[in-house]
Scaffold this motif. Structure first.
Motif, mmCIF file in Angstrom:
data_model
loop_
_atom_site.group_PDB
_atom_site.id
_atom_site.type_symbol
_atom_site.label_atom_id
_atom_site.label_comp_id
_atom_site.label_asym_id
_atom_site.label_seq_id
_atom_site.Cartn_x
_atom_site.Cartn_y
_atom_site.Cartn_z
ATOM 1 N N ASP A 2 0.713 -1.045 -0.024
ATOM 2 C CA ASP A 2 -0.217 0.027 -0.089
ATOM 3 C C ASP A 2 0.956 1.171 0.054
ATOM 4 N N LYS A 3 0.759 2.006 -1.081
ATOM 5 C CA LYS A 3 1.693 3.103 -1.137
ATOM 6 C C LYS A 3 0.875 4.251 -0.448
ATOM 7 N N PHE A 4 -0.097 4.300 -0.049
ATOM 8 C CA PHE A 4 -0.755 5.373 0.491
ATOM 9 C C PHE A 4 -1.057 5.347 1.983
ATOM 10 N N THR A 5 -0.364 4.312 2.640
ATOM 11 C CA THR A 5 -0.541 4.353 4.006
ATOM 12 C C THR A 5 -0.020 5.363 4.743
ATOM 13 N N ARG A 6 -0.529 5.731 5.852
ATOM 14 C CA ARG A 6 -0.251 6.752 6.779
ATOM 15 C C ARG A 6 0.993 6.361 7.820
ATOM 16 N N LYS A 7 1.240 4.919 7.753
ATOM 17 C CA LYS A 7 2.343 4.509 8.335
ATOM 18 C C LYS A 7 3.622 4.896 8.083
ATOM 19 N N THR A 8 4.633 4.910 9.144
ATOM 20 C CA THR A 8 6.121 5.116 8.942
ATOM 21 C C THR A 8 6.669 4.130 8.252
ATOM 22 N N SER A 9 7.817 4.223 7.746
ATOM 23 C CA SER A 9 8.447 3.135 7.089
ATOM 24 C C SER A 9 8.926 2.184 7.994
ATOM 25 N N PHE A 10 9.237 2.564 9.371
ATOM 26 C CA PHE A 10 9.624 1.557 10.237
ATOM 27 C C PHE A 10 8.415 0.576 10.575
ATOM 28 N N GLU A 11 7.074 1.261 10.715
ATOM 29 C CA GLU A 11 5.761 0.567 11.068
ATOM 30 C C GLU A 11 5.489 -0.354 9.749
ATOM 31 N N GLN A 12 5.959 -0.028 8.706
ATOM 32 C CA GLN A 12 5.465 -0.552 7.377
ATOM 33 C C GLN A 12 6.494 -1.817 7.312
ATOM 34 N N TRP A 13 7.755 -1.891 7.589
ATOM 35 C CA TRP A 13 8.650 -2.762 7.501
ATOM 36 C C TRP A 13 8.286 -3.943 8.692
ATOM 37 N N VAL A 14 7.888 -3.541 9.801
ATOM 38 C CA VAL A 14 7.616 -4.646 10.797
ATOM 39 C C VAL A 14 6.200 -5.187 10.642
ATOM 40 N N LEU A 15 5.325 -4.568 9.673
ATOM 41 C CA LEU A 15 3.715 -5.108 9.537
ATOM 42 C C LEU A 15 3.870 -6.467 9.225
ATOM 43 N N PRO A 16 4.742 -7.328 8.698
ATOM 44 C CA PRO A 16 4.655 -8.838 8.388
ATOM 45 C C PRO A 16 4.350 -9.515 9.560
ATOM 46 N N ALA A 355 17.865 5.325 6.930
ATOM 47 C CA ALA A 355 17.771 6.799 6.828
ATOM 48 C C ALA A 355 16.398 7.550 7.033
ATOM 49 N N SER A 356 15.334 6.482 6.840
ATOM 50 C CA SER A 356 14.135 7.206 6.907
ATOM 51 C C SER A 356 13.040 6.414 7.557
ATOM 52 N N PRO A 357 13.363 6.111 8.901
ATOM 53 C CA PRO A 357 12.437 5.041 9.683
ATOM 54 C C PRO A 357 11.283 5.919 10.006
ATOM 55 N N TRP A 358 11.116 7.393 10.066
ATOM 56 C CA TRP A 358 10.020 7.794 10.738
ATOM 57 C C TRP A 358 9.159 8.945 9.403
ATOM 58 N N LYS A 359 9.922 8.606 8.368
ATOM 59 C CA LYS A 359 9.161 9.365 7.119
ATOM 60 C C LYS A 359 7.971 8.266 6.861
ATOM 61 N N LEU A 360 7.099 8.775 6.039
ATOM 62 C CA LEU A 360 6.017 8.357 5.492
ATOM 63 C C LEU A 360 6.287 6.954 4.692
ATOM 64 N N ALA A 361 5.648 5.866 4.768
ATOM 65 C CA ALA A 361 6.105 4.482 4.388
ATOM 66 C C ALA A 361 6.413 4.667 2.868
ATOM 67 N N HIS A 362 5.229 5.326 2.283
ATOM 68 C CA HIS A 362 5.228 5.444 0.710
ATOM 69 C C HIS A 362 6.603 6.066 0.009
ATOM 70 N N ILE A 363 7.149 6.933 1.063
ATOM 71 C CA ILE A 363 8.491 7.381 0.568
ATOM 72 C C ILE A 363 9.627 6.383 0.377
ATOM 73 N N TRP A 364 9.691 5.708 1.497
ATOM 74 C CA TRP A 364 10.615 4.428 1.255
ATOM 75 C C TRP A 364 10.362 3.358 0.139
ATOM 76 N N GLU A 369 11.382 0.942 -5.024
ATOM 77 C CA GLU A 369 10.988 0.615 -6.213
ATOM 78 C C GLU A 369 11.598 1.374 -7.396
ATOM 79 N N GLY A 370 12.342 2.206 -7.174
ATOM 80 C CA GLY A 370 13.041 3.104 -7.986
ATOM 81 C C GLY A 370 12.381 4.224 -8.802
ATOM 82 N N LYS A 371 11.202 4.516 -8.123
ATOM 83 C CA LYS A 371 10.396 5.504 -8.671
ATOM 84 C C LYS A 371 10.946 7.069 -8.149
ATOM 85 N N ALA A 372 10.739 8.047 -8.747
ATOM 86 C CA ALA A 372 10.976 9.462 -8.460
ATOM 87 C C ALA A 372 9.970 9.877 -7.308
#
Length: 374
Positions: A2-16, A355-364, A369-372
């Motif tokens: 989900d690219k539009f989640t409000r989770k942080t990158s860290f929260e998205q990472w541990v989600l599994p 480098a970005s644990p607390w940024k929004l997950a979609h940025i990470w 994915e190599g997208k801008a």
């Protein structure tokens, strides 16, 4: 993902890490009974964060809770390093082991393991690596007069794109011989097992062959063999000889027939490979054995980029727990790679997360994915 989640990158990472499974395990092991502050979910997230950032001690981990973002992610305002140490010694290793195995099951599904085994024989590599410990602090793990250590016996699922992953692990004292773990690590038919000569056991080879398990291993050059039949090789083969053999002495001889393949490695050294597969070419067998290098790279990656060089606790349980946490981190990186269908390395994924644990997950995610990034 989900690219539009409000989770942080860290929260998205541990989600599994399944909340449902966590709750069942917590209840089963009664991990939150009489707990007033350091609940197991918070503790696990702290340990994962420590592994990700290679935090050198529990005291340093306690200090990192000065971060408002980490407080929010762990639901902890502060915690003493002594409380962290007690918790690390109290949580049964089986808890972390079950989380690891659940992540492995997810990787199997996401990498189409069961589908792939219908068309090809999955390759599983077996090896071990010794993790050194301080003898003064870890006398229970003594294996030499001046050294202590634990040995991680591992089975790695090999993927052709180079992104392999562990699917079974056993931790023992470093003095434990590799051969004794072969029966534990070889438990699934319709797979091809690759291991080095430290696992040589003629009786076990017979049992594996009788039970329908395929393997290729390295044979000692002084092994007693009798050639029954040489096989013809194509002119462009990288193999120097391919023979059907009987192995062992009159007193200690394998009952089954095996195949001996001789091939030169990259340094010009001749390797003697033994296998019970006769249905594929000698060159293919040689290539399968070369794949064993993947597990060496895995151990190197773990030791360089995960925190298993310095251990937080002195007890056997604390050490084992930290090793399983490291493997959980590795599996989370594998899942992130599979979820984004990316060719990024696990090291890149880990560095960008760090480098970005607390940024929004979609940025990470977009970075992986190599997208801008807008």
């Amino acid at each position: 993902m989900d690219k539009f989640t409000r989770k942080t990158s860290f929260e998205q990472w541990v989600l599994p890490i399944s909340t449902t499974q966590m709750e069942k395990l917590i209840e089963s092991y009664q991990l939150n009974y009489y707990t007033k502050k350091l609940y197991i979910t918070s503790f696990l997230r702290l340990l994962l964060f420590a592994q990700l950032n290679e935090t050198e001690s529990l005291r340093a981990l306690s200090d990192t809770l000065f971060s408002d973002d980490l407080q929010k992610a762990t639901n902890l305002a502060s915690i003493s390093f002594s409380q962290l140490g007690r918790r690390l010694n109290q949580v049964p290793t089986e808890f972390f082991q079950q989380i690891f195995l659940n992540l492995v099951a997810q990787i199997h599904t996401k990498s189409n393991f069961e589908q792939r085994r219908k068309t090809t024989t999955p390759l599983k590599i077996i090896d071990s690596s010794t993790l050194p410990l301080n003898l003064n602090n870890h006398q229970w793990a003594e294996f030499r007069k001046t050294k202590s250590g634990v040995k991680l016996h591992l089975r790695l699922v090999y993927l052709e794109n180079g992104y392999s992953y562990p699917d079974k692990a056993v931790l023992t004292n470093a003095k434990e011989h590799d051969r004794g773990q072969l029966e534990v690590l070889v438990d699934e038919k319709e797979c091809m097992y690759v291991f080095d000569r430290g696992y040589l056991d003629y009786e076990r080879f017979d049992c594996m062959t009788d039970d329908g398990f395929f393997f290729v291993s390295r044979l000692r050059k002084n092994a007693v063999i009798r050639v029954l039949e040489p096989f013809e090789l194509p002119t462009d083969s990288i193999v120097s000889s391919d023979e059907m053999i009987v192995i062992g002495t009159t007193q200690n001889r394998a009952e089954n027939l095996f195949r001996l393949i001789k091939v030169l490695d990259t340094k010009g050294k001749e390797l003697h490979l033994i296998t019970n597969r006769f249905d594929i070419s000698a060159d293919e067998i040689a290539e399968l054995y070369k794949s064993r290098w993947a597990i060496e790279l895995f151990f190197k990656w773990m030791k360089q980029h995960l925190n298993i060089k310095k251990f937080y606790g002195q007890s056997e349980q604390a050490v084992h727990n930290q090793v399983y946490i490291a493997m959980i981190v590795y599996c989370l990186n594998v899942i992130a790679q599979l979820n984004t269908n990316s060719n990024r390395t696990y090291l890149q994924i880990s560095r960008w997360l760090k480098a970005s644990p607390w940024k929004l997950a979609h940025i990470w995610i977009q970075k992986i994915e190599g997208k801008a990034i807008p």
